[in-house]
Design an enzyme around this catalytic site. Sequence first.
Site, PDB file in Angstrom:
ATOM      1  N   LYS A  45      -0.065  12.881  -2.565  1.00  0.00           N
ATOM      2  CA  LYS A  45      -0.440  11.852  -3.527  1.00  0.00           C
ATOM      3  C   LYS A  45      -0.874  10.248  -2.633  1.00  0.00           C
ATOM      4  O   LYS A  45      -1.926   9.981  -2.584  1.00  0.00           O
ATOM      5  CB  LYS A  45       0.347  11.393  -4.488  1.00  0.00           C
ATOM      6  CG  LYS A  45       0.103  10.199  -5.464  1.00  0.00           C
ATOM      7  CD  LYS A  45       1.207   9.602  -6.290  1.00  0.00           C
ATOM      8  CE  LYS A  45       2.298   9.051  -5.899  1.00  0.00           C
ATOM      9  NZ  LYS A  45       2.106   7.295  -5.362  1.00  0.00           N
ATOM     10  N   ARG A  96      -0.537   0.450  -8.759  1.00  0.00           N
ATOM     11  CA  ARG A  96      -0.505  -0.760  -7.751  1.00  0.00           C
ATOM     12  C   ARG A  96      -1.619  -0.181  -6.633  1.00  0.00           C
ATOM     13  O   ARG A  96      -2.338  -1.045  -6.150  1.00  0.00           O
ATOM     14  CB  ARG A  96       0.735  -0.727  -7.184  1.00  0.00           C
ATOM     15  CG  ARG A  96       1.775  -1.496  -8.010  1.00  0.00           C
ATOM     16  CD  ARG A  96       2.735  -2.072  -7.095  1.00  0.00           C
ATOM     17  NE  ARG A  96       2.697  -3.230  -6.177  1.00  0.00           N
ATOM     18  CZ  ARG A  96       2.110  -3.388  -5.423  1.00  0.00           C
ATOM     19  NH1 ARG A  96       2.122  -2.393  -4.475  1.00  0.00           N
ATOM     20  NH2 ARG A  96       1.856  -4.656  -4.958  1.00  0.00           N
ATOM     21  N   ARG A 113       6.553  -6.545  -4.585  1.00  0.00           N
ATOM     22  CA  ARG A 113       5.679  -5.912  -3.668  1.00  0.00           C
ATOM     23  C   ARG A 113       4.287  -6.950  -3.554  1.00  0.00           C
ATOM     24  O   ARG A 113       3.327  -6.512  -4.171  1.00  0.00           O
ATOM     25  CB  ARG A 113       5.292  -4.688  -4.581  1.00  0.00           C
ATOM     26  CG  ARG A 113       6.560  -3.805  -4.420  1.00  0.00           C
ATOM     27  CD  ARG A 113       6.266  -2.558  -5.068  1.00  0.00           C
ATOM     28  NE  ARG A 113       5.438  -1.453  -4.152  1.00  0.00           N
ATOM     29  CZ  ARG A 113       5.222  -0.347  -4.477  1.00  0.00           C
ATOM     30  NH1 ARG A 113       5.724   0.251  -5.461  1.00  0.00           N
ATOM     31  NH2 ARG A 113       4.605   0.440  -3.568  1.00  0.00           N
ATOM     32  N   ILE A 139       0.983  -8.583  -1.852  1.00  0.00           N
ATOM     33  CA  ILE A 139      -0.141  -8.118  -1.051  1.00  0.00           C
ATOM     34  C   ILE A 139      -0.815  -9.246  -0.199  1.00  0.00           C
ATOM     35  O   ILE A 139      -1.954  -9.048   0.384  1.00  0.00           O
ATOM     36  CB  ILE A 139      -1.257  -7.659  -1.898  1.00  0.00           C
ATOM     37  CG1 ILE A 139      -1.830  -8.716  -2.877  1.00  0.00           C
ATOM     38  CG2 ILE A 139      -0.931  -6.305  -2.594  1.00  0.00           C
ATOM     39  CD1 ILE A 139      -3.324  -8.295  -3.414  1.00  0.00           C
ATOM     40  N   ASP A 140       0.006 -10.209   0.341  1.00  0.00           N
ATOM     41  CA  ASP A 140      -0.241 -11.308   1.197  1.00  0.00           C
ATOM     42  C   ASP A 140      -0.883 -10.725   2.394  1.00  0.00           C
ATOM     43  O   ASP A 140      -1.750 -11.540   3.286  1.00  0.00           O
ATOM     44  CB  ASP A 140       0.971 -12.374   1.361  1.00  0.00           C
ATOM     45  CG  ASP A 140       2.202 -11.476   1.777  1.00  0.00           C
ATOM     46  OD1 ASP A 140       2.645 -10.574   1.130  1.00  0.00           O
ATOM     47  OD2 ASP A 140       2.627 -12.172   2.858  1.00  0.00           O
ATOM     48  N   LEU A 141       0.007  -9.654   3.031  1.00  0.00           N
ATOM     49  CA  LEU A 141      -0.676  -9.309   4.579  1.00  0.00           C
ATOM     50  C   LEU A 141      -1.860  -8.504   4.221  1.00  0.00           C
ATOM     51  O   LEU A 141      -2.545  -8.864   5.413  1.00  0.00           O
ATOM     52  CB  LEU A 141       0.528  -8.130   4.893  1.00  0.00           C
ATOM     53  CG  LEU A 141       1.979  -8.773   4.880  1.00  0.00           C
ATOM     54  CD1 LEU A 141       3.161  -7.743   5.430  1.00  0.00           C
ATOM     55  CD2 LEU A 141       2.096  -9.853   5.974  1.00  0.00           C
TER      56      LEU A 141
END
Length: 420
Positions: free
Chosen positions: A22, A92, A121, A123-125
């Site tokens: 997946k 996500r 979790r 997602i800044d990066l």
Amino acid sequence: MNYLQINGGNKLNGSVRISGAKNAALPLLASTILSKNPLTIKNVPNVKDINTLLKLLSNLGSTFTFSDNKVIINSSTITSTMANYDIVKTMRASILTLGPLLSAFGHCEISLPGGCAIGQRPIDLHLKALELMGAEIEIKQGYVVAKAKKGLKGANIVFDKITVTGSENIIMAAALAKGETKIVNVAKEPEVIQLCQVLQDAGVQISGVGSNELVINGTDREKLDMKDFSVIPDRIEAGTYLCAGAITNSKITVLDIIPEHLEAVFNKLEDMGFSLKIHENSVILEPAQKIEARSIVTSEYPGFPTDMQAQFMALMTQANGVSIVEERLFENRFMHVSELQRMGASIMLRGSSATVQGKIQLYGADVMATDLRASSALILAGLIAKGTTKIHRIYHLDRGYENLEKKFKDLGVDIIRLDE
Ligand code: UD1
């Protein structure tokens, strides 16, 4: 809603075939946004998360068929660049459309995924790296609104932390960017490597594949000529069935795997006393004379996978002695602990570590699935529990395990899916 009912106590025997991964299929499907032609992807697992991403791609304008684990997809027909909240909130990994949409169209609007059961979790990066590539990013009404009017340009990116989907997003963005992108501290998971290989086959120049530093030469918005391919096997599904064999101390064969991807799991099982006969695409697990208590520390690939932590914790309840689980990736990934405790497990939680005292007889109970892998730990516990275990909220399992009941049934488990 469905639940799973398991009558514990059976030994397992026979073999199980592993489906496509997946977590490999998700970025690979998203990467078709970069393709100028239709393509066929084989060995795609028919699980909820895949169907969710296909629905999202279809909302954007892709056309596809999905049958017999084969997806034939044409994403060259995409006209919309908006991934809305209704879909992103259910998965996500929808964030994987951010990199390819932005690089292919110069703008996109993706709903923020928000937190989930296993932690914040962020997602800044992903966003920081895209900004370095020239994107202007704003957060507006819960959406990431990203623009790169003249297209993305190559950049030097150093990830502060290793992120799997973050790496995948930036690899896909870099494929169509102008010039060279260097990504340092990139994830090395097999899923990331397959994405690189598929892009290489489509003509993108990528060096350093498999190392922690990639250099990608973008095509300056020229779409790719993607070729057909087959998704790699799911190492986490394989590990889960191996744990099912181990917790019941049975002999089982796990087919259609890439053994190299499972080294950390194999090593731990051998260390706990099980024997493994490893062949080219399969492995036979033999019972242990005595299951030994051992500790694990989760880390990025090739370390011990966080996605196998819950299953090993269930197994540790049957090991003789004290085992410690140290979770280094996700702060809240211990949702299975309280449910295992309700089945009689002796587990002490302290910050990011859990101490498991074995060997303890578990008892069947009503338990609740909280996230994908936590749920599979509850099935494993149910296999050796005295009496009947009912696992509720199994939509978590349906997100990632293909033909779950059939596979367990074929191994000899007394398992049935029922309506609440
Ligand atoms: C992927 C997998 C998931 C697995 C995880 C770790 C998919 C679809 N999912 O998730 O099954 O459990 O890798 O192997 O492939 N982080 C940040 N900022 C970011 C991104 C990540 O701080 O922008 C942190 C996370 O909070 C976490 C760590 O980095 O602590 C690793 O997360 P990441 O590798 O990004 O996980 P996912 O890619 O979401």
